[in-house]
Write a protein that holds these residues in place. Sequence first.
Motif, PDB file in Angstrom:
ATOM      1  N   ARG A 198       0.835  -1.204   0.000  1.00 43.02           N
ATOM      2  CA  ARG A 198       0.000   0.000   0.000  1.00 43.02           C
ATOM      3  C   ARG A 198       0.871   1.255   0.000  1.00 43.02           C
ATOM      4  N   LEU A 199       1.906   1.236   0.819  1.00 41.20           N
ATOM      5  CA  LEU A 199       2.823   2.371   0.901  1.00 41.20           C
ATOM      6  C   LEU A 199       3.488   2.639  -0.447  1.00 41.20           C
ATOM      7  N   LEU A 200       3.948   1.585  -1.097  1.00 40.00           N
ATOM      8  CA  LEU A 200       4.631   1.724  -2.385  1.00 40.00           C
ATOM      9  C   LEU A 200       3.702   2.264  -3.462  1.00 40.00           C
ATOM     10  N   ILE A 201       2.473   1.772  -3.477  1.00 41.99           N
ATOM     11  CA  ILE A 201       1.513   2.209  -4.492  1.00 41.99           C
ATOM     12  C   ILE A 201       1.108   3.662  -4.264  1.00 41.99           C
ATOM     13  N   LEU A 202       0.884   4.032  -3.018  1.00 40.99           N
ATOM     14  CA  LEU A 202       0.544   5.424  -2.714  1.00 40.99           C
ATOM     15  C   LEU A 202       1.694   6.351  -3.104  1.00 40.99           C
ATOM     16  N   GLN A 203       2.908   5.901  -2.827  1.00 47.24           N
ATOM     17  CA  GLN A 203       4.088   6.680  -3.197  1.00 47.24           C
ATOM     18  C   GLN A 203       4.145   6.876  -4.710  1.00 47.24           C
ATOM     19  N   GLU A 204       3.825   5.835  -5.453  1.00 42.09           N
ATOM     20  CA  GLU A 204       3.838   5.923  -6.916  1.00 42.09           C
ATOM     21  C   GLU A 204       2.752   6.872  -7.416  1.00 42.09           C
ATOM     22  N   ILE A 205       1.611   6.869  -6.771  1.00 41.72           N
ATOM     23  CA  ILE A 205       0.495   7.727  -7.185  1.00 41.72           C
ATOM     24  C   ILE A 205       0.843   9.206  -7.040  1.00 41.72           C
ATOM     25  N   THR A 206       1.708   9.536  -6.081  1.00 41.09           N
ATOM     26  CA  THR A 206       2.062  10.949  -5.884  1.00 41.09           C
ATOM     27  C   THR A 206       2.756  11.545  -7.107  1.00 41.09           C
ATOM     28  N   ASN A 207       3.290  10.698  -7.983  1.00 42.43           N
ATOM     29  CA  ASN A 207       3.941  11.204  -9.192  1.00 42.43           C
ATOM     30  C   ASN A 207       2.948  11.875 -10.141  1.00 42.43           C
ATOM     31  N   ARG A 208       1.662  11.707  -9.881  1.00 38.93           N
ATOM     32  CA  ARG A 208       0.645  12.339 -10.725  1.00 38.93           C
ATOM     33  C   ARG A 208       0.360  13.782 -10.303  1.00 38.93           C
ATOM     34  N   PHE A 209       0.991  14.200  -9.223  1.00 35.70           N
ATOM     35  CA  PHE A 209       0.789  15.564  -8.737  1.00 35.70           C
ATOM     36  C   PHE A 209       2.071  16.378  -8.883  1.00 35.70           C
ATOM     37  N   GLU A 210       1.913  17.686  -8.987  1.00 38.78           N
ATOM     38  CA  GLU A 210       3.048  18.587  -9.154  1.00 38.78           C
ATOM     39  C   GLU A 210       3.471  19.170  -7.808  1.00 38.78           C
ATOM     40  N   ASN A 211       4.780  19.263  -7.614  1.00 38.81           N
ATOM     41  CA  ASN A 211       5.292  19.914  -6.411  1.00 38.81           C
ATOM     42  C   ASN A 211       4.888  21.383  -6.400  1.00 38.81           C
ATOM     43  N   GLU A 212       4.597  21.888  -5.214  1.00 37.61           N
ATOM     44  CA  GLU A 212       4.316  23.314  -4.988  1.00 37.61           C
ATOM     45  C   GLU A 212       3.020  23.803  -5.635  1.00 37.61           C
ATOM     46  N   ARG A 213       2.206  22.893  -6.135  1.00 33.20           N
ATOM     47  CA  ARG A 213       0.927  23.307  -6.702  1.00 33.20           C
ATOM     48  C   ARG A 213      -0.195  23.022  -5.715  1.00 33.20           C
ATOM     49  N   LYS A 214      -1.129  23.953  -5.603  1.00 28.87           N
ATOM     50  CA  LYS A 214      -2.298  23.774  -4.751  1.00 28.87           C
ATOM     51  C   LYS A 214      -3.462  23.272  -5.615  1.00 28.87           C
TER      52      LYS A 214
END
Length: 251
Positions: free
Chosen positions: A192-208
Amino acid sequence: MENAVMFWSASQDELKQGYIEDEEQYTCLLCGHAIQKGIVYPEEGVLYEAKRYMRIHIEREHVSVFEYLMDLDKKLTGLTDHQNRLLRLFYQGKNDAEVQKEMGIGSASTIRNHRFVLKEKERQAKLFLAMMELLKERDEHAPAFVPLHQKARMVDDRYNVTENEKAAAIKKFFPNGSKDALKSFPPKEKQRLLILQEITNRFENERKYEEKEINRILATVYHDHVLLRRYLIEYGFLDRKPDGSQYWLKK
């Protein structure tokens, strides 16, 4: 999680300054923000070159490298809550008597003893770092572990995962590639941790992001986007305003 790789790969001097440098830019180790070289940056009517502007970024966004590091999970810093508070007061420039009064413990000599213990911890850390560096030169069997997310909550055995295990988990739960839909939500904590970590790649740093944007992105990953959103927050990957109006990748 490129920023986690940079953070844990940084040298001691780079960690202290809070950023790394390459030919084209300075990159903040605390959040991944990049500042291009060769550009003059305006700030409150003053123009700054890139290196100085990176320092301004760290002060504005993180207060200081010290404060950022002190806010990390105790499993990462190795500090007790008591030691954490002591170091913060020392960093503020307070003397032993002032620290003793503010913490309401023992006497000034008690604080001096705490300083001695912290100094001993520093000496041990230096020796341990040297031993680990020497070990790297000889240990051919050490597995490559997945870098820890700096703002991870409850750092425990769930993070004891190798890069090979991560690749296998991603292949299993994203059979058509990590940019496609999730086959099913992992039942095991490590997966679960690994998959959630991978999903974060769909978001941009510093963007709200507004909640509807978060929901739309997560809905392309898995039909139960509310479940994903909840776990991303619970595991410390996403943060949000109290009213849920905005979300962002946690720095």
